[in-house]
Design a protein around this motif. Structure first.
Motif, mmCIF file in Angstrom:
data_model
loop_
_atom_site.group_PDB
_atom_site.id
_atom_site.type_symbol
_atom_site.label_atom_id
_atom_site.label_comp_id
_atom_site.label_asym_id
_atom_site.label_seq_id
_atom_site.Cartn_x
_atom_site.Cartn_y
_atom_site.Cartn_z
ATOM 1 N N TYR A 82 21.220 4.546 131.855
ATOM 2 C CA TYR A 82 20.524 3.983 130.709
ATOM 3 C C TYR A 82 19.096 3.646 131.111
ATOM 4 O O TYR A 82 18.853 3.141 132.211
ATOM 5 N N HIS A 88 21.089 -0.626 124.552
ATOM 6 C CA HIS A 88 21.586 0.736 124.373
ATOM 7 C C HIS A 88 23.023 0.689 123.861
ATOM 8 O O HIS A 88 23.776 -0.241 124.204
ATOM 9 N N ASP A 95 21.009 8.140 128.688
ATOM 10 C CA ASP A 95 20.284 7.580 127.545
ATOM 11 C C ASP A 95 18.849 7.309 127.994
ATOM 12 O O ASP A 95 18.501 6.209 128.424
#
Length: 545
Positions: A360, A394, A404
């Motif tokens: 992330y 996220h 991500d």
């Protein structure tokens, strides 16, 4: 040992009571009872010998066989209230001449035996050791510590703690063992919430608080707890560090944690007494087949007995005081608290952190720094480790290996950014895009180099010239970057030659023309502009305007 306890032991021994029975009646250790029994038998034997010797001289055999009765001394009456227990007379003690030196040794925490030995060696002390021991004991007398009676308003404070529940059958092993007993007591009304669990954790500790708040129908302003790890990470007298999950849960309900000082159980005496009352009255001698059965019994016992009792100090019913306190409790929030797991992660060189084998984006956290990551059921929160400021949020990926990371935060990589190259070609013109698309369709990833080369021509030459060159390349099937560049350079040279061959029109200079105004009007125009820039607004006639 106290004189009355000695008298009790001697009396029971004289009546032939066994050591085990004396231990049950008095609570005195059996080793101590055995030592006093030896002393009793020795005195009894010594009394029998002296009685036999006395009666033998008188010639009365019957009297010689009967020992005199042993009448133990009566215990001393308790000291009257208001009179100190110790009334030691320092002036009559043999140790008084050495008082200053003995006080210094007492402050050094030396015992009476050591002080007596130094008195004999250094000062030629001639009195007994018992005299020194009594003198030291009197110097060490400390008045009892005074405690304040804590009073709190309705809804102000609750106290929480863990204890031991009744033996319960463990479903894993089938054996009976004691679970942990959680108890929250409202300080004003003494109404309590009880729940037993097999084991505790940070989340279990917080969930038990939530259940208690829902049971009471509201929350309090402060909750007092001891320094267990589920609630307090680092105990400190002035700034204790509260567990973040626990602190976040309390903040959700508008409650502030107030940890008691280390080894200060009197600060939360209400919950301590409630635990003892629960164990001694409700759970002693009981066994349960499951935690649910014990929790159901505790709820029944609270509703029918504990809540209806008359509190000893307040002299009022607990349930009546709770009904007074209930309107002062804080209302419960409309949403439930979202539990999370907090971990510390390092920001990798691709500006991401790894959670459950997924990555992330962590910007603006710098590469190599440590960040706190709160893992919820459906979301991921990345926070600054020191200030706990929220950096990124996220959605949590269920599939391992997910990434991500927005394309705008990724560095340039010509091997994968085909869309970016085509978008740059589109900005130049449709023919340029068509030529770049043909290169990618024909060569794939290798064609990226030529595509970026064609796009880069627009930085050196006019875009319309690059568009014209790409159109020429498509019509003549020229699909190499060098060929397109050569076309652009040739077109650029031709454009320069046309500029050089263009006729230069020589216009005559003149002072009079219908489009040229008189010089006075230009002077007035400049004056108006200067005044306007200085902040004034002069009035002008319509002709000047």
């Amino acid at each position: 040992m106290k004189q009355h306890l000695q008298s009790a032991i001697f009396t029971l021994l004289e009546r032939g009571v066994s050591q085990h029975r004396i231990h049950e009646l008095t609570g005195i250790d059996r080793k101590t009872i055995r030592r006093y029994q030896t002393l009793y038998e020795a005195r009894r034997a010594g009394g029998a010998k002296s009685s036999t010797a006395a009666t033998t001289g008188s010639g009365d055999p019957v009297v010689a066989q009967t020992p005199p009765p042993q009448n133990p001394p009566l215990p001393r009456p308790p000291a009257p209230s208001g009179v100190p227990v110790s009334s030691f007379n320092f002036a009559r003690s043999a140790s008084e001449p050495h008082r200053e030196w003995i006080e210094q040794q007492v402050r050094l925490k030396r015992n009476a035996q050591a002080i007596y030995q130094d008195l004999v060696d250094q000062y030629g002390f001639t009195a007994s050791y018992e005299s020194v021991k009594r003198f030291v004991r009197a110097l060490r007398h400390v008045d009892p510590e005074q405690f304040d009676r804590l009073e709190f308003t309705a809804g102000e404070e609750a106290q929480v703690d863990y204890g031991e529940g009744a033996p319960t059958r463990d479903p894993k092993t089938g054996r009976y063992r004691r679970p942990r007993l959680f108890l929250m007591t409202l300080r004003y009304s003494r109404r309590s919430f009880r729940r037993v669990v097999w084991k505790s954790s940070k989340q279990v500790w917080a969930q038990l608080h939530e259940e208690a708040f829902r049971y009471f129908g509201g929350s309090v302003s402060y909750v007092v707890l001891d320094n267990l790890r589920e609630g307090v990470i680092t105990p400190d007298l002035y700034e204790p560090e509260i567990n973040r999950l626990y602190a976040a849960m309390l903040e959700h309900y508008g409650v502030v944690a107030d940890p008691a000082r280390v080894r200060d159980p009197n600060r939360k005496g209400s919950v301590e007494n409630a635990i003892q009352h629960t164990q001694n009255t409700a759970l002693t001698g009981r066994r349960f087949e499951s935690l649910e059965a014990q929790n159901e019994f505790l709820m029944h016992w609270e509703e029918n007995w504990a809540a209806k009792r008359i509190h000893g100090r307040a002299r009022r019913q607990v349930e009546a005081m709770f009904q007074e306190e209930k309107p002062h409790l804080k209302p419960l929030p409309t949403t439930v608290f979202r539990y999370f797991t907090e971990v510390v992660r390092t920001v990798w060189d691709d500006t991401t952190v790894s959670i459950d084998r997924s990555n992330y984006a962590a910007r603006p956290a710098p590469i190599g720094s440590l960040v706190c990551v709160r893992v919820y059921d459906t979301t991921i929160e990345i926070r600054d480790r020191r200030s706990q400021e929220l950096l990124r949020t996220h959605p949590r990926h269920a599939q391992p290996g997910s990434l991500d990371l927005p394309d705008s935060e990724r560095p340039f990589n010509p091997s994968r950014q085909t869309s970016l190259a085509l978008a740059s070609a589109t900005d130049i013109g449709p023919q340029t895009k068509a030529l770049c698309q043909h290169l990618f369709d024909a060569e794939g990833r290798v064609g990226h180099r030529g595509m970026w080369g064609i796009v880069a021509l627009a930085k050196k030459y006019p875009a319309w010239l690059v568009e014209q060159a790409c159109d020429h390349a498509l019509r003549h099937h020229l699909y190499r970057y060098r060929q397109v560049r050569a076309v652009v350079e040739r077109l650029f040279e031709q454009a320069l030659e046309r500029l050089d061959r263009a006729p230069q029109l020589a216009l005559p200079l003149t002072q009079e023309h219908p489009l040229i105004r008189p010089g006075d009007e230009y002077g007035e125009f400049f004056n108006v502009g200067a005044q306007h820039s200085a902040g004034s607004h002069p009035s002008t006639n319509g002709e000047t305007a």
